[in-house]
Design a protein around this motif. Sequence first.
Motif, PDB file in Angstrom:
ATOM      1  N   LEU A  28      35.202 -44.528 122.085  1.00 28.45           N
ATOM      2  CA  LEU A  28      35.454 -44.221 120.905  1.00 28.45           C
ATOM      3  C   LEU A  28      36.757 -44.293 120.373  1.00 28.45           C
ATOM      4  O   LEU A  28      37.789 -44.278 121.181  1.00 28.45           O
ATOM      5  CB  LEU A  28      35.306 -42.427 121.119  1.00 28.45           C
ATOM      6  N   THR A  29      36.992 -44.515 119.016  1.00 26.61           N
ATOM      7  CA  THR A  29      38.108 -44.650 118.241  1.00 26.61           C
ATOM      8  C   THR A  29      38.707 -43.246 118.058  1.00 26.61           C
ATOM      9  O   THR A  29      37.961 -42.356 118.309  1.00 26.61           O
ATOM     10  CB  THR A  29      38.037 -45.355 116.984  1.00 26.61           C
ATOM     11  N   ALA A  44      43.474 -34.888 116.778  1.00 26.19           N
ATOM     12  CA  ALA A  44      42.795 -35.720 117.914  1.00 26.19           C
ATOM     13  C   ALA A  44      43.549 -36.765 118.834  1.00 26.19           C
ATOM     14  O   ALA A  44      43.385 -37.019 119.927  1.00 26.19           O
ATOM     15  CB  ALA A  44      41.687 -36.460 117.054  1.00 26.19           C
ATOM     16  N   ARG A  45      44.429 -37.295 117.706  1.00 26.17           N
ATOM     17  CA  ARG A  45      45.481 -38.178 118.622  1.00 26.17           C
ATOM     18  C   ARG A  45      46.477 -37.322 119.479  1.00 26.17           C
ATOM     19  O   ARG A  45      46.585 -37.871 120.635  1.00 26.17           O
ATOM     20  CB  ARG A  45      46.556 -38.752 117.517  1.00 26.17           C
ATOM     21  N   PHE A  47      45.615 -34.559 121.349  1.00 23.91           N
ATOM     22  CA  PHE A  47      44.711 -34.340 122.428  1.00 23.91           C
ATOM     23  C   PHE A  47      44.594 -35.559 123.236  1.00 23.91           C
ATOM     24  O   PHE A  47      44.402 -35.658 124.435  1.00 23.91           O
ATOM     25  CB  PHE A  47      43.162 -33.872 122.142  1.00 23.91           C
ATOM     26  N   LEU A  48      44.106 -36.755 122.729  1.00 23.52           N
ATOM     27  CA  LEU A  48      43.705 -37.701 123.377  1.00 23.52           C
ATOM     28  C   LEU A  48      45.053 -38.505 124.128  1.00 23.52           C
ATOM     29  O   LEU A  48      44.856 -38.974 125.518  1.00 23.52           O
ATOM     30  CB  LEU A  48      43.320 -39.027 122.443  1.00 23.52           C
ATOM     31  N   LEU A  49      46.139 -38.547 123.501  1.00 17.51           N
ATOM     32  CA  LEU A  49      47.305 -38.961 124.359  1.00 17.51           C
ATOM     33  C   LEU A  49      47.730 -38.092 125.278  1.00 17.51           C
ATOM     34  O   LEU A  49      48.196 -38.584 126.564  1.00 17.51           O
ATOM     35  CB  LEU A  49      48.502 -39.137 123.160  1.00 17.51           C
ATOM     36  N   THR A  50      47.655 -36.671 125.236  1.00 17.29           N
ATOM     37  CA  THR A  50      47.809 -35.660 126.200  1.00 17.29           C
ATOM     38  C   THR A  50      47.054 -36.191 127.537  1.00 17.29           C
ATOM     39  O   THR A  50      47.532 -36.229 128.664  1.00 17.29           O
ATOM     40  CB  THR A  50      47.870 -34.301 125.947  1.00 17.29           C
ATOM     41  N   LEU A  51      45.628 -36.292 127.281  1.00 11.49           N
ATOM     42  CA  LEU A  51      44.704 -36.870 128.045  1.00 11.49           C
ATOM     43  C   LEU A  51      44.831 -37.872 129.031  1.00 11.49           C
ATOM     44  O   LEU A  51      44.797 -38.167 130.212  1.00 11.49           O
ATOM     45  CB  LEU A  51      43.138 -36.460 127.765  1.00 11.49           C
ATOM     46  N   THR A  52      45.582 -39.028 128.140  1.00  9.05           N
ATOM     47  CA  THR A  52      45.682 -39.975 128.624  1.00  9.05           C
ATOM     48  C   THR A  52      47.115 -39.978 129.668  1.00  9.05           C
ATOM     49  O   THR A  52      47.026 -40.789 130.614  1.00  9.05           O
ATOM     50  CB  THR A  52      46.136 -41.166 127.554  1.00  9.05           C
ATOM     51  N   GLY A  61      44.538 -49.106 123.286  1.00  7.97           N
ATOM     52  CA  GLY A  61      45.301 -49.131 122.070  1.00  7.97           C
ATOM     53  C   GLY A  61      44.399 -48.803 120.763  1.00  7.97           C
ATOM     54  O   GLY A  61      45.043 -48.361 119.861  1.00  7.97           O
ATOM     55  N   ARG A  62      43.169 -48.996 120.832  1.00 11.79           N
ATOM     56  CA  ARG A  62      42.409 -48.784 119.819  1.00 11.79           C
ATOM     57  C   ARG A  62      41.106 -47.804 120.261  1.00 11.79           C
ATOM     58  O   ARG A  62      40.853 -46.863 119.615  1.00 11.79           O
ATOM     59  CB  ARG A  62      41.668 -50.245 119.130  1.00 11.79           C
TER      60      ARG A  62
END
Length: 261
Positions: A28-29, A44-45, A47-52, A61-62
């Motif tokens: 997903l983007t 959303a960014r 949360f996603l970066l924390t999970l990363t 990157g995308r």
Amino acid sequence: MPREPYYVQSLERGLAVIRAFDARNPELTLSDVARACGLTRAAARRFLLTLTDLGYVRTDGRLFSLAPRILELGYSYLSSLSLPEVAEPHLERLVAEVRESSSMSVLDGDDIVYVARVPTSRIMRVAINVGTRFPAYATSMGRVMLAALSEPELDAYLARVKLERLTDRTICTPDTLRAELRQVHLQGHSIVDQELEEGLRAIAAPIRDRTGAATGAVNVSVHAARATVDEIRERLLPPLLAATAAIEADLRVAAPRRTIA
């Protein structure tokens, strides 16, 4: 509805981000995740970066996707169960006897989740592993567990679930499903004929705890070309019921203080 004082909304949103990924949406983007979870792109960014950073999500990157480490979350639950460990020898003996694949699942929300599986050959287009989820209404294991719900619980389920037509044979009207579940409750087993996937038939029976509640289910699945519905009932039902009875007996001895799910 007002939340309790202890409620941590950020945890709810973080889990929603994880659940946004599934078999239909493995990648997903950022915009996809924000839209699916009802979040702003900025939230959303984060949360996603924390999970990363924690190793649960990866990105090029995308596009974002779940990382293998996410399996730790499900394994923590599965490893706490006595059910798979107790059941697997019985599933293996069942498969050796009938020469068809067998699985065990529990009901999780509106889906079944596989907690044990002994395959013989791949007969489905979708690979099934421990942790695989399917909509309960279209599966034999789901139906034996839905059939054990109380009337208020079943009413709530039918009010919220979307009955999608997965094949031309899928039951997808509430009244028809309710009638089918009533029959399943009376007969103590369920046969689903190509409703989840064309060419796949399955028969399932419940695993009951000390109170008689259906807290799990076992099935045997077969390619439609190898057995009719009547042949499945005649040939597979007796060994299936023997296996579920043996699992229940072992669970009472092995884990008298532990629930199945």
